[in-house]
Design a protein around this motif. Structure first.
Motif, PDB file in Angstrom:
ATOM      1  N   GLY A   1       6.381  -7.254   7.165  1.00  0.00           N
ATOM      2  CA  GLY A   1       7.027  -6.613   6.025  1.00  0.00           C
ATOM      3  C   GLY A   1       7.492  -5.209   6.355  1.00  0.00           C
ATOM      4  O   GLY A   1       7.156  -4.654   7.403  1.00  0.00           O
ATOM      5  N   PRO A   2       8.276  -4.616   5.459  1.00  0.00           N
ATOM      6  CA  PRO A   2       8.846  -3.285   5.706  1.00  0.00           C
ATOM      7  C   PRO A   2       7.835  -2.167   5.522  1.00  0.00           C
ATOM      8  O   PRO A   2       6.882  -2.276   4.760  1.00  0.00           O
ATOM      9  N   ARG A   3       8.084  -1.096   6.255  1.00  0.00           N
ATOM     10  CA  ARG A   3       7.292   0.135   6.147  1.00  0.00           C
ATOM     11  C   ARG A   3       8.246   1.318   6.138  1.00  0.00           C
ATOM     12  O   ARG A   3       9.174   1.390   6.947  1.00  0.00           O
ATOM     13  N   VAL A   4       8.013   2.261   5.220  1.00  0.00           N
ATOM     14  CA  VAL A   4       8.809   3.485   5.154  1.00  0.00           C
ATOM     15  C   VAL A   4       7.842   4.663   5.223  1.00  0.00           C
ATOM     16  O   VAL A   4       6.848   4.699   4.505  1.00  0.00           O
ATOM     17  N   LEU A   5       8.112   5.575   6.119  1.00  0.00           N
ATOM     18  CA  LEU A   5       7.321   6.794   6.279  1.00  0.00           C
ATOM     19  C   LEU A   5       8.234   7.961   5.932  1.00  0.00           C
ATOM     20  O   LEU A   5       9.225   8.213   6.616  1.00  0.00           O
ATOM     21  N   PHE A   6       7.911   8.637   4.822  1.00  0.00           N
ATOM     22  CA  PHE A   6       8.763   9.715   4.322  1.00  0.00           C
ATOM     23  C   PHE A   6       8.369  11.043   4.952  1.00  0.00           C
ATOM     24  O   PHE A   6       7.239  11.482   4.841  1.00  0.00           O
ATOM     25  N   ASN A   7       9.328  11.645   5.663  1.00  0.00           N
ATOM     26  CA  ASN A   7       9.164  12.976   6.240  1.00  0.00           C
ATOM     27  C   ASN A   7      10.551  13.574   6.388  1.00  0.00           C
ATOM     28  O   ASN A   7      11.493  13.072   5.791  1.00  0.00           O
TER      29      ASN A   7
ATOM     30  N   ALA B   1       0.844  -1.193   0.000  1.00  0.00           N
ATOM     31  CA  ALA B   1       0.000   0.000   0.000  1.00  0.00           C
ATOM     32  C   ALA B   1       0.877   1.241   0.000  1.00  0.00           C
ATOM     33  O   ALA B   1       2.028   1.206   0.430  1.00  0.00           O
ATOM     34  N   MET B   2       0.284   2.308  -0.493  1.00  0.00           N
ATOM     35  CA  MET B   2       0.911   3.619  -0.362  1.00  0.00           C
ATOM     36  C   MET B   2      -0.191   4.626  -0.119  1.00  0.00           C
ATOM     37  O   MET B   2      -1.295   4.507  -0.654  1.00  0.00           O
ATOM     38  N   GLY B   3       0.124   5.557   0.771  1.00  0.00           N
ATOM     39  CA  GLY B   3      -0.891   6.528   1.125  1.00  0.00           C
ATOM     40  C   GLY B   3      -0.343   7.587   2.058  1.00  0.00           C
ATOM     41  O   GLY B   3       0.867   7.761   2.183  1.00  0.00           O
ATOM     42  N   ILE B   4      -1.248   8.240   2.737  1.00  0.00           N
ATOM     43  CA  ILE B   4      -0.896   9.328   3.639  1.00  0.00           C
ATOM     44  C   ILE B   4      -1.140   8.890   5.082  1.00  0.00           C
ATOM     45  O   ILE B   4      -2.197   8.354   5.410  1.00  0.00           O
ATOM     46  N   ASP B   5      -0.145   9.093   5.928  1.00  0.00           N
ATOM     47  CA  ASP B   5      -0.210   8.767   7.352  1.00  0.00           C
ATOM     48  C   ASP B   5       0.087  10.058   8.117  1.00  0.00           C
ATOM     49  O   ASP B   5       1.237  10.482   8.185  1.00  0.00           O
ATOM     50  N   GLN B   6      -0.948  10.704   8.654  1.00  0.00           N
ATOM     51  CA  GLN B   6      -0.813  11.953   9.400  1.00  0.00           C
ATOM     52  C   GLN B   6      -0.005  12.988   8.625  1.00  0.00           C
ATOM     53  O   GLN B   6       0.926  13.607   9.145  1.00  0.00           O
ATOM     54  N   GLY B   7      -0.328  13.153   7.333  1.00  0.00           N
ATOM     55  CA  GLY B   7       0.320  14.147   6.497  1.00  0.00           C
ATOM     56  C   GLY B   7       1.659  13.724   5.918  1.00  0.00           C
ATOM     57  O   GLY B   7       2.299  14.503   5.226  1.00  0.00           O
ATOM     58  N   LYS B   8       2.089  12.497   6.164  1.00  0.00           N
ATOM     59  CA  LYS B   8       3.363  11.998   5.645  1.00  0.00           C
ATOM     60  C   LYS B   8       3.088  10.863   4.667  1.00  0.00           C
ATOM     61  O   LYS B   8       2.111  10.133   4.796  1.00  0.00           O
ATOM     62  N   PHE B   9       3.971  10.683   3.685  1.00  0.00           N
ATOM     63  CA  PHE B   9       3.816   9.643   2.673  1.00  0.00           C
ATOM     64  C   PHE B   9       4.280   8.304   3.241  1.00  0.00           C
ATOM     65  O   PHE B   9       5.406   8.176   3.719  1.00  0.00           O
ATOM     66  N   ASP B  10       3.412   7.290   3.186  1.00  0.00           N
ATOM     67  CA  ASP B  10       3.661   5.962   3.755  1.00  0.00           C
ATOM     68  C   ASP B  10       3.678   4.938   2.623  1.00  0.00           C
ATOM     69  O   ASP B  10       2.814   4.947   1.759  1.00  0.00           O
ATOM     70  N   VAL B  11       4.676   4.048   2.641  1.00  0.00           N
ATOM     71  CA  VAL B  11       4.751   2.918   1.721  1.00  0.00           C
ATOM     72  C   VAL B  11       5.053   1.686   2.558  1.00  0.00           C
ATOM     73  O   VAL B  11       5.957   1.706   3.400  1.00  0.00           O
ATOM     74  N   HIS B  12       4.275   0.620   2.349  1.00  0.00           N
ATOM     75  CA  HIS B  12       4.572  -0.630   3.043  1.00  0.00           C
ATOM     76  C   HIS B  12       4.200  -1.818   2.183  1.00  0.00           C
ATOM     77  O   HIS B  12       3.399  -1.708   1.258  1.00  0.00           O
ATOM     78  N   ALA B  13       4.832  -2.957   2.466  1.00  0.00           N
ATOM     79  CA  ALA B  13       4.548  -4.214   1.767  1.00  0.00           C
ATOM     80  C   ALA B  13       4.761  -5.347   2.761  1.00  0.00           C
ATOM     81  O   ALA B  13       5.708  -5.317   3.553  1.00  0.00           O
ATOM     82  N   GLU B  14       3.854  -6.332   2.735  1.00  0.00           N
ATOM     83  CA  GLU B  14       3.975  -7.456   3.665  1.00  0.00           C
ATOM     84  C   GLU B  14       3.667  -8.773   2.979  1.00  0.00           C
ATOM     85  O   GLU B  14       2.893  -8.826   2.028  1.00  0.00           O
TER      86      GLU B  14
END
Length: 167
Positions: free
Chosen positions: A100-106, A54-67
């Motif tokens: 799986g990994p999760r990256v939160l871009f901020n 998935a990719m989306g917005i998490d509290q105004g930050k860009f979130d990408v994760h895969a499991e």
């Protein structure tokens, strides 16, 4: 890590998965609402295992994760409740869990491992999946800690790919 690089890594993972599958699997695309909110993709490796991303917005930050997810389709058969029985007569109701990994871009990009636990409902004779999940996230950078994701959503499975095998 930049957003472009993160999307490139996710794209490469998603393109490589079909090469490792025993057979071409069902592929669903949809939306999820919660933390994060955005687009969801699921690729079934076999009747019990799937890759979810998935990719989306998490509290105004860009979130990408895969499991990698494993589904238990038999748990509901052990419950003698009329409500559960009514649901399972009309579709599959798997309990799933994964990692799986999760990256939160901020400003300080966060990297961690996500451990989703959820329920799906796959109605018979349709190409839809409905799901809800909770996911603890073990954060490694920029500092160690724990976050929690949650979400509900729906995915549409494209009929051009092999029909889903129901249990």
């Amino acid at each position: 890590m930049s957003i472009k690089r993160g999307l490139l890594y996710l794209s490469l993972i998603l393109m490589a998965v079909p090469a490792f599958a025993d057979r071409s699997g069902d592929q669903g695309v949809g939306l999820m609402v919660g933390n994060p909110s955005g687009f969801s993709y699921k690729f079934w490796l076999d009747n019990n295992a799937a890759l979810d991303a998935a990719m989306g917005i998490d509290q105004g930050k860009f979130d990408v994760h895969a499991e990698f997810l494993w589904h238990n389709f038999t748990w509901a058969n052990k419950i003698q409740d009329n409500m559960i029985k009514g649901i399972t007569d009309n579709g599959d109701f798997p309990l799933y869990f994964g990692v799986g990994p999760r990256v939160l871009f901020n400003g300080n990009t966060e990297f961690g491992l996500r451990f989703p636990v959820g329920l799906s409902f796959l109605p018979h004779n349709t190409t839809w999946e409905f799901f809800g999940e909770l996911a603890p996230v073990l954060r490694f950078t920029p500092d160690t800690g724990m976050n929690f994701d949650f979400g509900i959503g729906a995915r549409y499975y494209f009929p051009a790919v092999r029909p889903r095998v129901t249990n």
